[in-house]
Design a protein around this motif. Structure first.
Motif, mmCIF file in Angstrom:
data_model
loop_
_atom_site.group_PDB
_atom_site.id
_atom_site.type_symbol
_atom_site.label_atom_id
_atom_site.label_comp_id
_atom_site.label_asym_id
_atom_site.label_seq_id
_atom_site.Cartn_x
_atom_site.Cartn_y
_atom_site.Cartn_z
ATOM 1 N N THR A 115 0.859 -1.229 0.068
ATOM 2 C CA THR A 115 0.026 0.161 -0.134
ATOM 3 C C THR A 115 0.942 1.186 0.045
ATOM 4 O OG1 THR A 115 -1.669 -1.139 1.159
ATOM 5 C CG2 THR A 115 -1.910 1.045 1.282
ATOM 6 N N LEU A 116 1.999 1.227 0.822
ATOM 7 C CA LEU A 116 2.884 2.505 0.893
ATOM 8 C C LEU A 116 3.540 2.713 -0.300
ATOM 9 C CD1 LEU A 116 4.327 4.672 2.391
ATOM 10 C CD2 LEU A 116 5.857 2.844 3.281
ATOM 11 N N THR A 117 3.942 1.543 -1.064
ATOM 12 C CA THR A 117 4.817 1.885 -2.189
ATOM 13 C C THR A 117 4.104 2.284 -3.457
ATOM 14 O OG1 THR A 117 6.244 0.096 -1.577
ATOM 15 C CG2 THR A 117 6.197 0.385 -3.939
ATOM 16 N N ILE A 200 2.723 11.694 2.000
ATOM 17 C CA ILE A 200 4.140 12.447 1.951
ATOM 18 C C ILE A 200 5.170 12.333 0.950
ATOM 19 C CG2 ILE A 200 6.104 12.743 3.270
ATOM 20 C CD1 ILE A 200 4.257 12.255 5.983
ATOM 21 N N PHE A 201 5.272 10.787 0.429
ATOM 22 C CA PHE A 201 6.260 10.656 -0.431
ATOM 23 C C PHE A 201 5.707 11.013 -1.558
ATOM 24 C CE2 PHE A 201 8.194 8.094 2.991
ATOM 25 C CZ PHE A 201 9.581 8.318 2.685
ATOM 26 N N SER A 202 4.366 10.578 -2.168
ATOM 27 C CA SER A 202 3.743 11.013 -3.414
ATOM 28 C C SER A 202 3.954 12.442 -3.564
ATOM 29 C CB SER A 202 2.496 10.489 -3.298
ATOM 30 O OG SER A 202 1.503 11.361 -2.522
ATOM 31 N N SER A 203 4.070 13.219 -2.667
ATOM 32 C CA SER A 203 3.803 14.716 -2.737
ATOM 33 C C SER A 203 5.453 15.094 -3.124
ATOM 34 C CB SER A 203 3.493 15.497 -1.548
ATOM 35 O OG SER A 203 2.247 15.056 -1.420
ATOM 36 N N LEU A 204 6.338 14.731 -2.368
ATOM 37 C CA LEU A 204 7.683 14.852 -2.568
ATOM 38 C C LEU A 204 8.342 14.203 -4.162
ATOM 39 C CD1 LEU A 204 9.063 14.213 1.008
ATOM 40 C CD2 LEU A 204 8.356 16.426 -0.125
ATOM 41 N N THR A 205 7.679 13.249 -4.314
ATOM 42 C CA THR A 205 8.326 12.573 -5.654
ATOM 43 C C THR A 205 7.865 13.258 -6.690
ATOM 44 O OG1 THR A 205 6.376 11.020 -5.601
ATOM 45 C CG2 THR A 205 8.564 10.078 -4.867
ATOM 46 N N THR A 206 6.900 14.317 -6.746
ATOM 47 C CA THR A 206 6.396 14.993 -7.974
ATOM 48 C C THR A 206 7.556 16.130 -8.301
ATOM 49 O OG1 THR A 206 5.760 16.693 -6.326
ATOM 50 C CG2 THR A 206 4.026 15.107 -7.171
ATOM 51 N N LYS A 207 8.690 16.122 -7.383
ATOM 52 C CA LYS A 207 9.762 17.217 -7.808
ATOM 53 C C LYS A 207 11.160 16.359 -7.596
ATOM 54 C CE LYS A 207 11.582 21.645 -6.506
ATOM 55 N NZ LYS A 207 11.467 22.890 -5.752
ATOM 56 N N TYR A 208 11.241 15.408 -6.617
ATOM 57 C CA TYR A 208 12.315 14.527 -6.557
ATOM 58 C C TYR A 208 12.027 13.139 -6.872
ATOM 59 C CZ TYR A 208 13.357 18.887 -3.854
ATOM 60 O OH TYR A 208 13.303 20.324 -3.424
ATOM 61 N N ARG A 209 12.109 12.621 -7.955
ATOM 62 C CA ARG A 209 11.787 11.367 -8.426
ATOM 63 C C ARG A 209 12.714 10.216 -7.597
ATOM 64 N NH1 ARG A 209 8.762 11.374 -13.416
ATOM 65 N NH2 ARG A 209 7.684 13.377 -13.262
ATOM 66 N N ASP A 210 13.916 10.797 -7.224
ATOM 67 C CA ASP A 210 14.677 9.579 -6.712
ATOM 68 C C ASP A 210 14.065 9.281 -5.571
ATOM 69 O OD1 ASP A 210 16.565 10.486 -8.662
ATOM 70 O OD2 ASP A 210 17.850 11.580 -7.562
ATOM 71 N N LEU A 211 13.249 9.764 -4.814
ATOM 72 C CA LEU A 211 12.685 9.489 -3.755
ATOM 73 C C LEU A 211 11.813 8.048 -3.701
ATOM 74 C CD1 LEU A 211 11.633 12.494 -1.873
ATOM 75 C CD2 LEU A 211 13.500 11.187 -1.164
ATOM 76 N N LEU A 281 -0.343 10.940 9.657
ATOM 77 C CA LEU A 281 -1.715 11.167 8.883
ATOM 78 C C LEU A 281 -2.242 12.668 8.743
ATOM 79 C CD1 LEU A 281 -3.981 9.779 6.923
ATOM 80 C CD2 LEU A 281 -5.375 9.774 9.083
ATOM 81 N N LEU A 282 -2.044 13.258 9.853
ATOM 82 C CA LEU A 282 -2.047 14.864 9.678
ATOM 83 C C LEU A 282 -0.921 15.554 8.874
ATOM 84 C CD1 LEU A 282 -2.808 15.539 13.371
ATOM 85 C CD2 LEU A 282 -4.374 15.650 11.628
ATOM 86 N N ALA A 283 0.179 14.990 9.093
ATOM 87 C CA ALA A 283 1.356 15.759 8.266
ATOM 88 C C ALA A 283 1.242 15.178 6.883
ATOM 89 C CB ALA A 283 2.798 14.941 8.898
ATOM 90 N N GLY A 284 0.853 14.083 6.401
ATOM 91 C CA GLY A 284 0.612 13.662 5.102
ATOM 92 C C GLY A 284 -0.339 14.349 4.428
#
Length: 299
Positions: A115-117, A200-211, A281-284
Motif C-alpha cells: 500500500t505504501l509503495t 508524504i512521499f507521493s507529494s515529494l516525488t513530484t519534484k524529486y523522483r529519486d525518492l 496522517l495529519l502531516a501527510g
C-alpha cells in the motif's frame, strides 16, 4: 399592400453563476490544509470503487495463473524465509511451526508495504489523468488502500487455512486469545499509516523522483527492523527499544500474539503506534493538500 413581419430575437437567458444549484460541481480554493474533503470523496465513491476494480483486475489480467498469484506470492515468500532464516540461519520462532510464524508476519507486512509503495507514486503514475479531468485527488490513494484490503483478505484467508490446520491437529504451541478482535483495528492502523506516509512521499516525488527508488529500498530494509522474520523476544533487552521505535513492530507482534499466543503485547506500544499513525496522517494531509495545487506544473 404587402405586410412585412418582423421577427424579434428572443432575449438570452442569463444564468447567474452565484446560484450553486445550477452546477453539479463547484471548485473552490482550499483554505484549510487539514481539510481532506472526505465529503467529496464520499460523493465520488463510485469512482473510488471503479479505481479499486481497475487496480484489482489489471494486476494479474494478462497472467497465466491470474488471481492464484495472490496465494503463490505469500507462500513463496514464506518458503524462502523458512529455508534461509529457519533452516540456514536457525533464527528462533518462539517454538511455533515455522510456516505459521512466517506467514503471519508476511500477511501483515505485505499489506503495509504494498500500500505504501503504490501510494508513494500516485501523482507521477496518474499525472495524465489528473491533468485532464477534475475529481478529488484523494480518491486515488483511498482506492489503493481499499484495493489492497481485498488482497489482504485473500492472503489472510490463506493464513487462516494454515492456522486452522495446526489448531485442528491439536498443536499445543498455538494458543489464540481474545485479542483476535483487534484485527480490524490493526488493519485500519496499517491502512492509515501507509496512507499518511504514502501521501508524504507521493507529494515529494513530484519534484524529486529519486525518492521513489529510495523508498522501495527503504521499505525492504524496514522489514528487517520489524519482527517479521524473528520474534521480538530474540532481541536483547537493551536493544529492544530500537525495534519498538518502529511503529509497525507492535502491530506485527500484536497480530502474531493474538492468533498464535506467542510474542509480546503491550497497550503502551500499541498506543504509540496509534499516535504515530495520527501524527503521520495529519502531516501527510498538510503536505498532500499543499502540493495538490501545483503538482501538474512539476510532474
Amino acid at each position: 399592400m404587402q405586410h412585412i413581419e418582423v421577427l424579434r430575437q428572443p432575449k438570452p437567458i442569463v444564468v447567474s453563476p452565484s446560484n450553486n444549484n445550477e452546477w453539479t460541481e463547484v471548485i473552490e480554493p482550499r483554505t484549510n490544509l487539514l481539510d481532506l474533503r472526505l465529503g467529496d470523496v464520499w460523493r465520488y465513491r463510485d469512482l473510488v470503487m471503479m479505481f479499486v476494480r481497475r487496480d484489482f483486475i489489471s494486476t494479474y489480467k494478462q497472467t497465466v495463473l491470474g488471481p492464484i498469484w495472490f496465494f503463490i506470492q505469500p507462500l513463496l515468500t514464506t518458503l524462502t524465509f523458512i529455508i534461509i532464516f529457519g533452516q540456514v540461519a536457525k533464527l528462533s520462532t518462539d517454538g511455533l511451526p515455522q510456516i505459521v510464524f512466517y506467514l503471519a508476519g508476511v500477511t501483515v507486512w505485505n499489506y503495509f508495504s504494498q500500500t505504501l509503495t503504490a501510494i508513494s507514486t500516485v501523482f507521477v503514475t496518474n499525472a495524465a489523468i489528473f491533468g485532464k479531468v477534475y475529481f478529488p485527488r484523494l480518491t486515488m490513494p483511498v482506492s489503493i488502500v481499499l484495493a489492497n484490503i481485498v488482497r489482504f483478505l485473500i492472503q489472510f484467508g490463506l493464513f487462516l487455512g494454515v492456522w486452522l490446520y495446526y489448531i485442528l491437529r491439536g498443536d499445543s504451541t498455538i494458543n489464540p486469545n481474545w485479542l483476535i478482535v483487534l484485527t480490524p483495528v490493526l488493519l485500519a492502523m496499517m491502512g492509515l499509516m501507509s496512507l499518511g506516509l504514502g501521501m508524504i512521499f507521493s507529494s515529494l516525488t513530484t519534484k524529486y523522483r529519486d525518492l521513489s527508488m529510495l523508498l522501495t529500498f527503504g521499505v525492504q530494509l524496514l522489514m528487517y527492523a520489524t519482527p517479521v522474520i524473528y520474534p521480538l523476544s530474540s532481541i536483547p533487552e537493551e536493544y529492544r527499544w530500537l525495534v519498538l521505535a518502529n511503529p509497525m513492530s507492535s502491530i506485527v507482534e500484536t497480530f502474531r500474539y493474538a492468533f498464535l499466543g506467542s510474542g509480546s503485547f503491550n497497550w503502551v506500544y500499541l498506543g504509540y503506534s496509534a499516535l504515530f499513525t495520527v501524527v503521520i496522517l495529519l502531516a501527510g494531509t498538510i503536505i498532500f493538500n499543499k502540493v495538490e495545487k501545483s503538482f501538474t506544473d512539476t510532474v
